[in-house]
Write a protein that holds these residues in place. Structure first.
Motif, PDB file in Angstrom:
ATOM      1  N   VAL A 102      27.382  86.789  58.168  1.00 51.80           N
ATOM      2  CA  VAL A 102      28.238  86.528  58.949  1.00 51.80           C
ATOM      3  C   VAL A 102      29.186  87.708  59.200  1.00 51.80           C
ATOM      4  CG1 VAL A 102      30.525  85.277  59.056  1.00 51.80           C
ATOM      5  CG2 VAL A 102      28.439  83.981  58.464  1.00 51.80           C
ATOM      6  N   LEU A 103      29.378  88.374  58.084  1.00 51.55           N
ATOM      7  CA  LEU A 103      30.058  89.670  58.099  1.00 51.55           C
ATOM      8  C   LEU A 103      29.624  90.638  59.164  1.00 51.55           C
ATOM      9  CD1 LEU A 103      32.478  91.547  57.292  1.00 51.55           C
ATOM     10  CD2 LEU A 103      30.980  92.362  55.190  1.00 51.55           C
ATOM     11  N   ASP A 104      28.100  90.645  59.082  1.00 50.76           N
ATOM     12  CA  ASP A 104      27.589  91.766  60.102  1.00 50.76           C
ATOM     13  C   ASP A 104      27.499  91.079  61.486  1.00 50.76           C
ATOM     14  OD1 ASP A 104      26.730  93.899  58.357  1.00 50.76           O
ATOM     15  OD2 ASP A 104      25.128  92.712  57.404  1.00 50.76           O
ATOM     16  N   ALA A 105      27.670  89.922  61.358  1.00 46.64           N
ATOM     17  CA  ALA A 105      27.730  89.405  62.845  1.00 46.64           C
ATOM     18  C   ALA A 105      29.044  89.784  63.312  1.00 46.64           C
ATOM     19  CB  ALA A 105      27.457  87.882  62.990  1.00 46.64           C
ATOM     20  N   ILE A 106      30.045  89.377  62.660  1.00 52.96           N
ATOM     21  CA  ILE A 106      31.360  89.836  63.034  1.00 52.96           C
ATOM     22  C   ILE A 106      31.535  91.454  63.525  1.00 52.96           C
ATOM     23  CG2 ILE A 106      33.838  89.900  62.310  1.00 52.96           C
ATOM     24  CD1 ILE A 106      33.409  87.580  60.612  1.00 52.96           C
ATOM     25  N   VAL A 107      31.049  92.323  62.424  1.00 55.87           N
ATOM     26  CA  VAL A 107      31.115  93.639  62.740  1.00 55.87           C
ATOM     27  C   VAL A 107      30.416  94.084  64.013  1.00 55.87           C
ATOM     28  CG1 VAL A 107      30.031  95.843  62.012  1.00 55.87           C
ATOM     29  CG2 VAL A 107      31.314  94.221  60.206  1.00 55.87           C
ATOM     30  N   GLY A 108      29.122  93.376  64.375  1.00 58.09           N
ATOM     31  CA  GLY A 108      28.284  93.761  65.479  1.00 58.09           C
ATOM     32  C   GLY A 108      29.127  93.393  66.747  1.00 58.09           C
ATOM     33  N   ILE A 109      29.712  92.154  66.732  1.00 56.25           N
ATOM     34  CA  ILE A 109      30.314  91.834  67.949  1.00 56.25           C
ATOM     35  C   ILE A 109      31.724  92.478  67.947  1.00 56.25           C
ATOM     36  CG2 ILE A 109      31.705  89.827  68.885  1.00 56.25           C
ATOM     37  CD1 ILE A 109      29.628  87.843  67.295  1.00 56.25           C
ATOM     38  N   VAL A 110      32.481  92.933  66.841  1.00 56.89           N
ATOM     39  CA  VAL A 110      33.564  93.754  67.101  1.00 56.89           C
ATOM     40  C   VAL A 110      33.213  95.094  67.711  1.00 56.89           C
ATOM     41  CG1 VAL A 110      35.549  94.783  66.006  1.00 56.89           C
ATOM     42  CG2 VAL A 110      35.149  92.228  65.393  1.00 56.89           C
ATOM     43  N   MET A 111      32.244  95.707  67.170  1.00 62.54           N
ATOM     44  CA  MET A 111      31.684  97.108  67.620  1.00 62.54           C
ATOM     45  C   MET A 111      31.330  97.076  69.164  1.00 62.54           C
ATOM     46  SD  MET A 111      32.542  98.844  64.739  1.00 62.54           S
ATOM     47  CE  MET A 111      32.533  98.481  63.287  1.00 62.54           C
ATOM     48  N   LEU A 112      30.566  96.140  69.378  1.00 60.90           N
ATOM     49  CA  LEU A 112      30.109  96.177  70.841  1.00 60.90           C
ATOM     50  C   LEU A 112      31.433  95.773  71.784  1.00 60.90           C
ATOM     51  CD1 LEU A 112      26.818  94.281  70.334  1.00 60.90           C
ATOM     52  CD2 LEU A 112      26.981  96.864  70.743  1.00 60.90           C
ATOM     53  N   SER A 113      32.375  94.967  71.343  1.00 60.60           N
ATOM     54  CA  SER A 113      33.264  94.549  72.319  1.00 60.60           C
ATOM     55  C   SER A 113      34.246  95.844  72.497  1.00 60.60           C
ATOM     56  CB  SER A 113      34.119  93.539  71.713  1.00 60.60           C
ATOM     57  OG  SER A 113      33.431  92.363  71.464  1.00 60.60           O
ATOM     58  N   LEU A 114      34.358  96.486  71.330  1.00 63.95           N
ATOM     59  CA  LEU A 114      35.237  97.583  71.585  1.00 63.95           C
ATOM     60  C   LEU A 114      34.614  98.744  72.306  1.00 63.95           C
ATOM     61  CD1 LEU A 114      36.450  98.009  67.854  1.00 63.95           C
ATOM     62  CD2 LEU A 114      37.907  97.507  69.657  1.00 63.95           C
ATOM     63  N   ALA A 115      33.136  98.853  72.129  1.00 63.74           N
ATOM     64  CA  ALA A 115      32.581  99.974  72.991  1.00 63.74           C
ATOM     65  C   ALA A 115      32.677  99.516  74.498  1.00 63.74           C
ATOM     66  CB  ALA A 115      31.025  99.859  72.681  1.00 63.74           C
ATOM     67  N   ALA A 116      32.433  98.274  74.805  1.00 59.20           N
ATOM     68  CA  ALA A 116      32.532  97.903  75.982  1.00 59.20           C
ATOM     69  C   ALA A 116      33.835  98.024  76.739  1.00 59.20           C
ATOM     70  CB  ALA A 116      32.296  96.240  76.349  1.00 59.20           C
ATOM     71  N   SER A 117      35.174  97.993  75.905  1.00 62.33           N
ATOM     72  CA  SER A 117      36.461  97.956  76.315  1.00 62.33           C
ATOM     73  C   SER A 117      36.519  99.393  76.636  1.00 62.33           C
ATOM     74  CB  SER A 117      37.277  97.492  75.185  1.00 62.33           C
ATOM     75  OG  SER A 117      37.279  98.279  74.110  1.00 62.33           O
ATOM     76  N   LEU A 118      36.220 100.317  76.007  1.00 61.19           N
ATOM     77  CA  LEU A 118      36.345 101.921  76.107  1.00 61.19           C
ATOM     78  C   LEU A 118      35.839 102.151  77.258  1.00 61.19           C
ATOM     79  CD1 LEU A 118      35.797 103.328  72.571  1.00 61.19           C
ATOM     80  CD2 LEU A 118      37.779 102.956  73.701  1.00 61.19           C
ATOM     81  N   VAL A 119      34.543 101.709  77.653  1.00 66.68           N
ATOM     82  CA  VAL A 119      33.707 102.095  78.813  1.00 66.68           C
ATOM     83  C   VAL A 119      34.414 101.405  80.137  1.00 66.68           C
ATOM     84  CG1 VAL A 119      31.627 101.820  80.027  1.00 66.68           C
ATOM     85  CG2 VAL A 119      31.377 102.280  77.828  1.00 66.68           C
ATOM     86  N   ALA A 120      35.211 100.240  79.760  1.00 67.86           N
ATOM     87  CA  ALA A 120      35.841  99.521  80.996  1.00 67.86           C
ATOM     88  C   ALA A 120      36.955 100.597  81.293  1.00 67.86           C
ATOM     89  CB  ALA A 120      35.940  98.182  80.543  1.00 67.86           C
ATOM     90  N   ARG A 121      37.616 100.808  80.196  1.00 71.16           N
ATOM     91  CA  ARG A 121      38.728 101.676  80.452  1.00 71.16           C
ATOM     92  C   ARG A 121      38.637 102.848  81.083  1.00 71.16           C
ATOM     93  NH1 ARG A 121      43.089 102.619  75.550  1.00 71.16           N
ATOM     94  NH2 ARG A 121      43.364 100.274  76.043  1.00 71.16           N
ATOM     95  N   VAL A 122      37.743 103.760  81.057  1.00 67.22           N
ATOM     96  CA  VAL A 122      37.102 104.887  81.623  1.00 67.22           C
ATOM     97  C   VAL A 122      36.853 104.463  82.985  1.00 67.22           C
ATOM     98  CG1 VAL A 122      35.502 106.667  81.735  1.00 67.22           C
ATOM     99  CG2 VAL A 122      36.359 106.204  79.679  1.00 67.22           C
ATOM    100  N   LEU A 123      36.126 103.542  83.268  1.00 69.01           N
ATOM    101  CA  LEU A 123      35.731 103.233  84.603  1.00 69.01           C
ATOM    102  C   LEU A 123      37.125 102.747  85.690  1.00 69.01           C
ATOM    103  CD1 LEU A 123      32.397 101.121  84.057  1.00 69.01           C
ATOM    104  CD2 LEU A 123      32.694 103.638  84.778  1.00 69.01           C
ATOM    105  N   ALA A 124      37.903 102.118  84.709  1.00 68.85           N
ATOM    106  CA  ALA A 124      39.292 101.674  85.591  1.00 68.85           C
ATOM    107  C   ALA A 124      40.014 102.806  86.070  1.00 68.85           C
ATOM    108  CB  ALA A 124      39.971 100.531  84.749  1.00 68.85           C
ATOM    109  N   HIS A 125      39.737 103.927  85.446  1.00 69.58           N
ATOM    110  CA  HIS A 125      40.440 105.334  85.890  1.00 69.58           C
ATOM    111  C   HIS A 125      39.706 106.060  86.627  1.00 69.58           C
ATOM    112  CE1 HIS A 125      42.866 103.887  82.360  1.00 69.58           C
ATOM    113  NE2 HIS A 125      44.028 104.247  82.855  1.00 69.58           N
TER     114      HIS A 125
END
Length: 207
Positions: free
Chosen positions: A184-207
């Protein structure tokens, strides 16, 4: 309430509010705390870097960084790549039942642990936005003679949080004897990390 105490509490409470949000760095400290592996050096490293970044922000470095948007973009893309890699690694661990225990998980060296903590710190643009820019702006708003008090409160909040997270994690150790808890912990870690990665890429593309 004296001005000195008010400045100390302002730094402590603002820093505490910013640092307690679930993020890559916190999850890494938690995981190392559960494994009781290199906890003291990691806590000391994370707290010290936070303190130095807060000092830099109050000293005016935040204004310099804000004037270099290319640096933010580079950090965002680098951070996204690292977070995506770590997220995928966590999901791969989740898929390997044999590694789902404290004893069964391969140890990492101190240098690798500190390198990973450094990557989570310096490749995360939010660290600069929160610690350098926001904390810097709040600290700069304090009277000049009270700024060291503000920084002291903010730094103490950081050290307190990381110590509580790293050493308090062992209270959860009985729960993490079960492989399912690590899954469960690694699932949470994986989802959080990938979500943060996606949000960073989205922020770059938005600018």
């Amino acid at each position: 309430m004296s001005e000195t105490l008010a400045a100390f509490l302002a730094g402590f409470l603002l820093s505490g509010a910013l640092i307690m949000a679930i993020g890559a760095q916190n999850l890494f400290v938690l995981r190392q705390g559960l494994r009781r592996e290199h906890v003291a050096p990691i806590v000391l490293f994370c707290g010290t870097i936070d303190a130095l970044l807060i000092i830099a922000g109050v000293a005016g470095i935040g204004a310099v960084l804000a004037a270099i948007p290319q640096l933010t973009i580079a950090l965002s893309l680098g951070g996204a790549a690292f977070l995506a890699w770590y997220g995928v690694s966590a999901l791969r661990r989740m898929a390997r039942p044999s590694s789902m225990s404290i004893a069964g998980t391969q140890s990492i060296t101190l240098s690798r642990a500190l390198g990973t903590a450094a990557a989570f710190t310096f490749l995360n643009p939010h660290v600069y936005l929160d610690t350098v820019l926001l904390m810097g702006a709040a600290g700069s708003a304090q009277p000049h003679d009270l700024r060291p008090i503000f920084v002291t409160g903010a730094a103490l909040a950081s050290f307190t949080w990381f110590a509580a997270l790293g050493y308090g994690a062992r209270l959860l150790a009985p729960l993490f004897v079960k492989p399912a808890a690590w899954r469960v912990l690694d699932a949470i870690v994986g989802i959080v990390m990938l979500s943060l990665a996606a949000s960073l890429v989205a922020r770059v593309l938005a600018h």
